[in-house]
Scaffold this active site. Sequence first.
Site, short mmCIF file in Angstrom:
data_model
loop_
_atom_site.label_atom_id
_atom_site.label_comp_id
_atom_site.label_asym_id
_atom_site.label_seq_id
_atom_site.Cartn_x
_atom_site.Cartn_y
_atom_site.Cartn_z
N LYS A 223 0.84 -1.20 0.00
CA LYS A 223 0.00 0.00 0.00
C LYS A 223 0.88 1.26 0.00
CE LYS A 223 -3.46 2.36 2.78
NZ LYS A 223 -4.50 2.29 3.80
N GLY B 264 -4.95 -1.92 4.65
CA GLY B 264 -4.16 -3.06 4.15
C GLY B 264 -4.83 -4.39 4.43
N ARG B 265 -5.31 -4.58 5.66
CA ARG B 265 -5.89 -5.89 6.03
C ARG B 265 -7.29 -6.09 5.47
NH1 ARG B 265 -4.83 -2.58 10.18
NH2 ARG B 265 -6.51 -1.79 11.51
N GLU C 269 -4.94 -6.65 14.67
CA GLU C 269 -4.45 -5.33 14.27
C GLU C 269 -5.61 -4.33 14.34
OE1 GLU C 269 -0.86 -4.63 11.35
OE2 GLU C 269 -2.68 -4.35 10.20
N LYS D 243 9.24 -0.79 14.21
CA LYS D 243 9.85 -0.47 12.91
C LYS D 243 10.92 0.60 13.08
CE LYS D 243 5.69 -1.12 10.04
NZ LYS D 243 4.69 -0.46 9.22
#
Length: 541
Positions: free
Chosen positions: A204, A262-263, A348, A508
């Site tokens: 994405k 995204g999911r 998530e 991250k």
Amino acid sequence: MTLEAKWTALADHHAEVGARSILSLFDAPDRASRFSARLDYADRGQGWFLLDYSKTNLDETGFALLMDLARSAGVEARREAMFTGQPINETEGRAVLHTMLRGQPDPALRAPWVQEAAATHERMAEFARKVRSGAFAGAGGAFTDVVNIGIGGSDLGPVMATLALAPYHDGPRTHFVSNVDGAQVSDTLRGLDPATTLVVVASKTFTTIETMTNAATVRDWMQAAGVDAAAQMVAVSSAADRAAEWDIPADRVFGFGDFIGGRYSVWGPVGLALMLAVGPEDFDAFRSGAAAMDRHFRTAPLEANLPVLLAMVGVWHAQICGYATRAVLPYDQRLSRLPAYLQQLEMESNGKRVAMDGTELARNSGPVVWGEPGTNGQHAFYQMIHQGTHVIPCEFLIAALAHEPALTNHHRLLIANCLAQSEALMRGRSLEEARAMMAARGLAGAELERQARHRVFPGDRPSVTMAYRQLTPCTLGMIVALYEHRVFVEGVVLGINSFDQWGVELGKELALKLEPMLAQGADDSAKDGSTRQLLGALRGA
Ligand code: F6P
């Protein structure tokens, strides 16, 4: 009554009835039909789906309190806000529009969004047809293999659905690379011919380090074999400009708006690998199953609404009964990645510690979701589900029909095992029954008593069973949309934003800072003692 008072009423009700056995609820002759819901839908005329939640400790009062909670939490208004494109992802100021990707959008949605999504879908289908027919080919001829590079939502949806729909594959072989662990890319490429491999880079953001690292490795692999990588690469992203930096021509970039999480993205360009495997028609059937579930979710009364029922049973177990995990147990080997897919979708989305307004949640976030296909799990972790001290609500999935007509004996055993597990969980085995068993085996006295105690199953363990005709593309679409909306309802009832994921950021950031510290002699003095020790061990090898 305030919302908080409704939560309290549920907790009070549980305190009153929690000790009563699930089995005793079946004294009411219509228990099974009353605590289940069925949906019939067009899947070559014969689709049906049955949600049976009667093997739970919910009674009429608990059910009514749960429905009242869902209504008062604003599920209906929020549902409309989602379908009509309001910015319900409030921390990112975005609409939540994955339902638009099923190809049957709400008339209230803004025209450019709808037109762009429809045009992209057409381009994807056209592209897939060309790849599958060989009209678009690699340096060595028609594509034999597709490698999808992506992670999280850009991987799990296509992986899960591609595995699930194996009987419908009639395109190139499909492979998935997600992990930054070089083992995966290297194992995947071994045996593939770069001249007949199509590479789909799905991200994405087009910045995710794992995906960009894997994409660069695959590009090098192609170029080392004298293949023009850019000529055999496709980009799937919301960031078309970044894809262009990879020299991928615009006609092979398939974009989607940032209002597609995204999911939740498998229905659009992120599903390209699936479309290449099964073809645009079956991909459309997958979307139409989801659209059927959307219509049901949007119009059925809460009391007969499958996603609402599934969500509120989940709320009862996780929030009221205090069960911290939920097992998803598909009796379908081809749904082997469904638990992993649902882990991202549910954890998530609803693994949040603050409510929409930033205040701390008054209760738990969504539960831990995990699982494996049956019957395999039976020979691994079901011991704990039956006799462990944690109560683990289970969700079973089972089809009436398999895709292997020559192996009906296998499928009968699969169904029998699935039903046996939910029955055993509910019924259990009492100490008296266990003693009788031991006596029948000739034991007596203290030894009989000792052995009998190990054979007691407390029972009274809740489960939900989802049964359906067959795992077709349409039914898979329905099941996935059912879970998406279940997550949505649970999120609304908990008062959280199910559409952001700030909790993935810190790791991250730290990884980016840690990577240079793996160099010999690097300064790691700012790190804690444990991290320094581990860095020392790992860089020294
Ligand atoms: O780090 C989590 C996450 O952002 C997921 O939400 C997402 O599905 C995944 O990473 C991959 O992101 P992208 O599609 O942008 O590469």
